[in-house]
Design an enzyme around this catalytic site. Structure first.
Site, mmCIF file in Angstrom:
data_model
loop_
_atom_site.group_PDB
_atom_site.id
_atom_site.type_symbol
_atom_site.label_atom_id
_atom_site.label_comp_id
_atom_site.label_asym_id
_atom_site.label_seq_id
_atom_site.Cartn_x
_atom_site.Cartn_y
_atom_site.Cartn_z
ATOM 1 N N LYS A 151 -6.834 23.498 -8.844
ATOM 2 C CA LYS A 151 -5.868 23.042 -7.831
ATOM 3 C C LYS A 151 -6.102 23.866 -6.563
ATOM 4 O O LYS A 151 -5.528 24.944 -6.386
ATOM 5 C CB LYS A 151 -4.450 23.207 -8.389
ATOM 6 C CG LYS A 151 -3.492 22.161 -7.894
ATOM 7 C CD LYS A 151 -2.235 22.101 -8.734
ATOM 8 C CE LYS A 151 -1.074 21.517 -7.967
ATOM 9 N NZ LYS A 151 -1.271 20.189 -7.418
HETATM 10 N N1 PMP Z 1 -3.546 14.913 -10.033
HETATM 11 C C1 PMP Z 1 -3.447 15.522 -8.840
HETATM 12 C C2 PMP Z 1 -4.496 15.302 -7.824
HETATM 13 C C3 PMP Z 1 -2.344 16.350 -8.567
HETATM 14 O O1 PMP Z 1 -2.226 16.963 -7.380
HETATM 15 C C4 PMP Z 1 -1.347 16.518 -9.564
HETATM 16 C C5 PMP Z 1 -0.159 17.404 -9.285
HETATM 17 N N2 PMP Z 1 -0.430 18.735 -9.578
HETATM 18 C C6 PMP Z 1 -1.507 15.876 -10.796
HETATM 19 C C7 PMP Z 1 -2.620 15.077 -10.995
HETATM 20 C C8 PMP Z 1 -0.514 16.055 -11.890
HETATM 21 O O2 PMP Z 1 -0.584 17.360 -12.401
HETATM 22 P P1 PMP Z 1 0.654 18.048 -13.121
HETATM 23 O O3 PMP Z 1 1.161 17.071 -14.113
HETATM 24 O O4 PMP Z 1 0.079 19.257 -13.739
HETATM 25 O O5 PMP Z 1 1.651 18.343 -12.062
#
Ligand code: PMP
Length: 296
Positions: free
Chosen positions: A153
């Site tokens: 991320k």
């Molecule tokens: N894909 C992307 C590109 C994201 O930014 C997110 C948000 N973090 C997610 C998927 C979903 O991830 P999570 O369930 O861990 O929040």
């Protein structure tokens, strides 16, 4: 919206007022997008405030930092403890928590040793809202995993997300759906994607997407409720024929989708597996038993 004059944040070992915080304008992160972050939610439960999947989120933060050659000294345990303190200091229960690790002044393209971390939190309604979303297939692809670590991320990766969401909104849609470099459906700009067909859910496998923690939670809940989820690559045309679809993400939780490129899905949301998983998710984050409730 994100802070007021009383808001306290954690910055590099100190608790300070958000309004008094400052950063170096020569930060490598500001210029080149080489920072890492998380999005976490806390929920009020009968046993106090729960930082949902704190371990998973901080493990991912550490993984993202490692991939970007950023030295993050705090442990998962320390980060979790600080997050609880942050919530207490700001009197927050149901909150969105944003840890951000950013770098000091450096205009070169080599990673740098000066590392900063902030933890901040605010009350935030469901990202993407509660109404049914009209999606468009984006003209932007998700980044090729050979061009960056798509499973990390990283702040800079979100320029792709901003382009996709802005394009979708300017074309009269609510949100974008992005394909991967092979033309298969990948994910939304900030959420993972699932669709339903004949009582089975389908979602893209890991590899070209962010491994969402909410996505993983869907597998846990589906396992308990005997709902089948198949991971496979699929094209947008297969989604056009879907019975239902939804996004998952920490900020979005489970977000209902009505259509893709104007092709509406067959079932009403309330009759979909997405609705069941959405209800179960809200029970789970509040540590409430949902199995019996949902089977009634
Ligand atoms: N894909 C992307 C590109 C994201 O930014 C997110 C948000 N973090 C997610 C998927 C979903 O991830 P999570 O369930 O861990 O929040």
């Amino acid at each position: 919206m994100y802070y007021n004059e009383n808001t306290t944040i954690y910055l590099d070992g100190k608790w300070i007022k958000a309004k008094d915080a400052s950063m170096d304008l020569y930060s490598q992160t500001l210029h080149y997008g080489s920072g890492v972050f998380e999005g976490i939610r806390s929920y009020k439960t009968e046993d106090g405030t729960l930082v949902f999947k704190a371990k998973e989120h901080f493990e991912r933060l550490k993984y993202s930092a490692e991939k970007m050659h950023i030295k993050l000294d705090l442990s998962v345990e320390q980060l979790t403890k600080l997050t609880h303190e942050l919530l207490e200091k700001n009197n927050l229960e149901n909150a969105y928590i944003r840890p951000l690790v950013y770098l000091g002044a450096n205009m070169s393209l080599e990673s740098t040793d000066e590392v900063h971390i902030i933890l901040c939190a605010w009350e935030w309604g469901r990202y993407l809202g509660d109404s049914q979303l009209k999606l468009m297939t984006s003209s932007f692809e998700r980044p090729n995993p050979k061009s960056c670590f798509v499973d990390a991320k990283v702040t800079g990766h979100y320029t792709n997300s901003i382009l996709a969401t802005t394009e979708a909104k300017r074309n009269g849609f609510d949100e974008a759906l992005l394909l991967d470099m092979n033309g298969y459906v990948a994910e939304g700009p900030g959420a993972n994607f699932f669709f339903e067909k004949n009582d089975i859910l389908y979602t893209p496998p890991l590899g070209n997407i962010l491994p969402g923690i909410t996505r993983q939670t869907m597998f846990e809940i589906a396992g308990e409720l005997n709902i089948r989820i198949i991971e496979k690559h699929f094209e947008k045309e297969e989604v056009y024929e879907a019975d239902g679809a939804f996004f998952t993400g920490t900020a979005a939780e489970v977000a209902r989708i009505e259509s893709l490129d104007g092709k509406k899905f067959n079932l009403n949301w309330d009759d979909t597996l997405g609705k069941t998983l959405s209800d179960a998710y809200l029970f789970k984050v509040q540590k409430r038993e949902y199995k019996n409730y949902l089977l009634l």
